[in-house]
Design a protein around this motif. Sequence first.
Motif, PDB file in Angstrom:
ATOM      1  N   MET A   1     -23.857  49.544 -21.532  1.00 33.33           N
ATOM      2  CA  MET A   1     -22.467  49.998 -21.500  1.00 33.33           C
ATOM      3  C   MET A   1     -21.664  49.359 -22.633  1.00 33.33           C
ATOM      4  SD  MET A   1     -19.555  49.772 -18.531  1.00 33.33           S
ATOM      5  CE  MET A   1     -20.334  51.011 -17.503  1.00 33.33           C
ATOM      6  N   LYS A   2     -21.901  48.091 -22.873  1.00 35.14           N
ATOM      7  CA  LYS A   2     -21.191  47.400 -23.949  1.00 35.14           C
ATOM      8  C   LYS A   2     -21.462  48.074 -25.284  1.00 35.14           C
ATOM      9  CE  LYS A   2     -20.681  42.874 -26.175  1.00 35.14           C
ATOM     10  NZ  LYS A   2     -21.122  41.446 -26.160  1.00 35.14           N
ATOM     11  N   TYR A   3     -22.707  48.452 -25.524  1.00 36.07           N
ATOM     12  CA  TYR A   3     -23.061  49.095 -26.793  1.00 36.07           C
ATOM     13  C   TYR A   3     -22.313  50.417 -26.961  1.00 36.07           C
ATOM     14  CZ  TYR A   3     -25.780  51.606 -30.288  1.00 36.07           C
ATOM     15  OH  TYR A   3     -26.145  52.338 -31.391  1.00 36.07           O
ATOM     16  N   LEU A   4     -22.325  51.255 -25.937  1.00 35.16           N
ATOM     17  CA  LEU A   4     -21.666  52.553 -26.054  1.00 35.16           C
ATOM     18  C   LEU A   4     -20.154  52.421 -26.202  1.00 35.16           C
ATOM     19  CD1 LEU A   4     -23.540  54.916 -23.559  1.00 35.16           C
ATOM     20  CD2 LEU A   4     -23.736  54.799 -26.049  1.00 35.16           C
ATOM     21  N   MET A   5     -19.570  51.444 -25.520  1.00 33.68           N
ATOM     22  CA  MET A   5     -18.116  51.307 -25.566  1.00 33.68           C
ATOM     23  C   MET A   5     -17.650  50.498 -26.777  1.00 33.68           C
ATOM     24  SD  MET A   5     -17.037  50.843 -21.549  1.00 33.68           S
ATOM     25  CE  MET A   5     -15.286  51.011 -21.959  1.00 33.68           C
ATOM     26  N   ALA A   6     -18.244  49.334 -26.981  1.00 33.98           N
ATOM     27  CA  ALA A   6     -17.769  48.434 -28.037  1.00 33.98           C
ATOM     28  C   ALA A   6     -18.273  48.829 -29.422  1.00 33.98           C
ATOM     29  CB  ALA A   6     -18.185  46.995 -27.714  1.00 33.98           C
ATOM     30  N   GLU A   7     -19.512  49.310 -29.506  1.00 34.28           N
ATOM     31  CA  GLU A   7     -20.091  49.642 -30.807  1.00 34.28           C
ATOM     32  C   GLU A   7     -19.872  51.107 -31.194  1.00 34.28           C
ATOM     33  OE1 GLU A   7     -21.362  47.509 -32.864  1.00 34.28           O
ATOM     34  OE2 GLU A   7     -21.367  45.778 -31.519  1.00 34.28           O
ATOM     35  N   CYS A   8     -19.897  51.991 -30.195  1.00 31.90           N
ATOM     36  CA  CYS A   8     -19.821  53.427 -30.492  1.00 31.90           C
ATOM     37  C   CYS A   8     -18.466  54.044 -30.169  1.00 31.90           C
ATOM     38  CB  CYS A   8     -20.919  54.174 -29.732  1.00 31.90           C
ATOM     39  SG  CYS A   8     -22.588  53.589 -30.124  1.00 31.90           S
TER      40      CYS A   8
ATOM     41  N   ASP B   1     -15.550  45.062 -12.679  1.00 33.58           N
ATOM     42  CA  ASP B   1     -14.760  46.074 -11.975  1.00 33.58           C
ATOM     43  C   ASP B   1     -15.539  47.381 -11.838  1.00 33.58           C
ATOM     44  OD1 ASP B   1     -12.680  44.312 -11.674  1.00 33.58           O
ATOM     45  OD2 ASP B   1     -11.511  45.082 -13.364  1.00 33.58           O
ATOM     46  N   TYR B   2     -16.312  47.716 -12.864  1.00 31.49           N
ATOM     47  CA  TYR B   2     -17.126  48.931 -12.772  1.00 31.49           C
ATOM     48  C   TYR B   2     -18.222  48.761 -11.722  1.00 31.49           C
ATOM     49  CZ  TYR B   2     -20.469  52.598 -13.830  1.00 31.49           C
ATOM     50  OH  TYR B   2     -21.345  53.656 -13.709  1.00 31.49           O
ATOM     51  N   LYS B   3     -18.815  47.586 -11.634  1.00 28.45           N
ATOM     52  CA  LYS B   3     -19.814  47.343 -10.588  1.00 28.45           C
ATOM     53  C   LYS B   3     -19.179  47.469  -9.207  1.00 28.45           C
ATOM     54  CE  LYS B   3     -21.612  43.357 -11.723  1.00 28.45           C
ATOM     55  NZ  LYS B   3     -22.558  42.213 -11.627  1.00 28.45           N
TER      56      LYS B   3
ATOM     57  N   LYS C   1     -10.792  48.547 -22.625  1.00 25.25           N
ATOM     58  CA  LYS C   1     -11.913  48.288 -23.519  1.00 25.25           C
ATOM     59  C   LYS C   1     -12.977  47.485 -22.774  1.00 25.25           C
ATOM     60  CE  LYS C   1      -9.139  48.296 -27.743  1.00 25.25           C
ATOM     61  NZ  LYS C   1      -8.729  47.525 -28.953  1.00 25.25           N
ATOM     62  N   PHE C   2     -14.175  47.483 -23.343  1.00 21.54           N
ATOM     63  CA  PHE C   2     -15.242  46.752 -22.663  1.00 21.54           C
ATOM     64  C   PHE C   2     -14.956  45.254 -22.654  1.00 21.54           C
ATOM     65  CE2 PHE C   2     -19.097  44.371 -22.172  1.00 21.54           C
ATOM     66  CZ  PHE C   2     -19.702  45.018 -21.107  1.00 21.54           C
ATOM     67  N   SER C   3     -15.236  44.649 -21.518  1.00 23.96           N
ATOM     68  CA  SER C   3     -15.118  43.205 -21.353  1.00 23.96           C
ATOM     69  C   SER C   3     -15.961  42.819 -20.148  1.00 23.96           C
ATOM     70  CB  SER C   3     -13.657  42.792 -21.115  1.00 23.96           C
ATOM     71  OG  SER C   3     -13.187  43.325 -19.880  1.00 23.96           O
ATOM     72  N   ASP C   4     -16.182  41.533 -19.984  1.00 20.57           N
ATOM     73  CA  ASP C   4     -16.920  41.075 -18.806  1.00 20.57           C
ATOM     74  C   ASP C   4     -16.190  41.493 -17.534  1.00 20.57           C
ATOM     75  OD1 ASP C   4     -18.820  39.920 -20.430  1.00 20.57           O
ATOM     76  OD2 ASP C   4     -17.976  37.898 -20.296  1.00 20.57           O
ATOM     77  N   ARG C   5     -14.864  41.432 -17.582  1.00 23.54           N
ATOM     78  CA  ARG C   5     -14.074  41.801 -16.410  1.00 23.54           C
ATOM     79  C   ARG C   5     -14.204  43.289 -16.093  1.00 23.54           C
ATOM     80  NH1 ARG C   5     -12.504  40.237 -11.558  1.00 23.54           N
ATOM     81  NH2 ARG C   5     -10.685  41.434 -10.857  1.00 23.54           N
TER      82      ARG C   5
END
Length: 227
Positions: free
Chosen positions: A135-142, A194-196, A186-190
């Motif tokens: 998820m981080k890759y798709l949101m933060a990188e893409c 929250d998504y989980k 934006k993507f973050s650990d938080r």
Amino acid sequence: MVGKKPYFIESPYFVGEPGNWHLKPNAPKEVVKEFNEFMEDDNPKPPYKDMEFIDLDFRVLYDIEKYLFGTVHSTFKEQGFLSAPDFFLIVIWKSNRSKSKVAKRLLEMGYPSLQEAVKIITTEVNLLNDSKQRMKYLMAECGFRLPMATAILTVLFPDSFTVYDVRVCDVLQEQGYKFHSLTDRKFSDRLWEDYKAYINAVSVSAPKEFCLRDKDKYLWGNPFMSS
């Protein structure tokens, strides 16, 4: 990871820079050959508005979800990446109006074609063995927002992801959950936590005998009967 992993990925000559996969100078011939074959674009596609879905039987669009979770999912499991047409069917399924914007953004990332962009991006997603990193890759990188990122990941990994959808948020809110604010974050650990929590809420709010995908569909369809 699913599908066959290209051998060149493990080569010390391979540089997996996002948007700029390449080999270092003096790479062995066999590595160069496999890399070039992988990167070769046999059917280059122009920007989305002119993309030709050459081999697509358009009857599948009558039940696009069946095609996505059947054919597209199986193809990804077998080969480890998607074609541009199959990828954009996921985009259309989630938000048809977003297809041109997504195509433009991928090309602005430096990829020479949508076919190559999709092949590299979905290969990267496949190589990552952790749901959070995917998820981080798709949101933060893409640059995908949560709704689209989760739609893509749900088709590829339906046992681990569910689509973040405002209609489902509406249903969950009636049960005391508050997830509407996740949409533009934006993507973050938080956000991941929250998504989980969102996945868990979906899981416990639908019949327990349903799989995660069917639980999402059950909640999505609920407003039609209650309105």
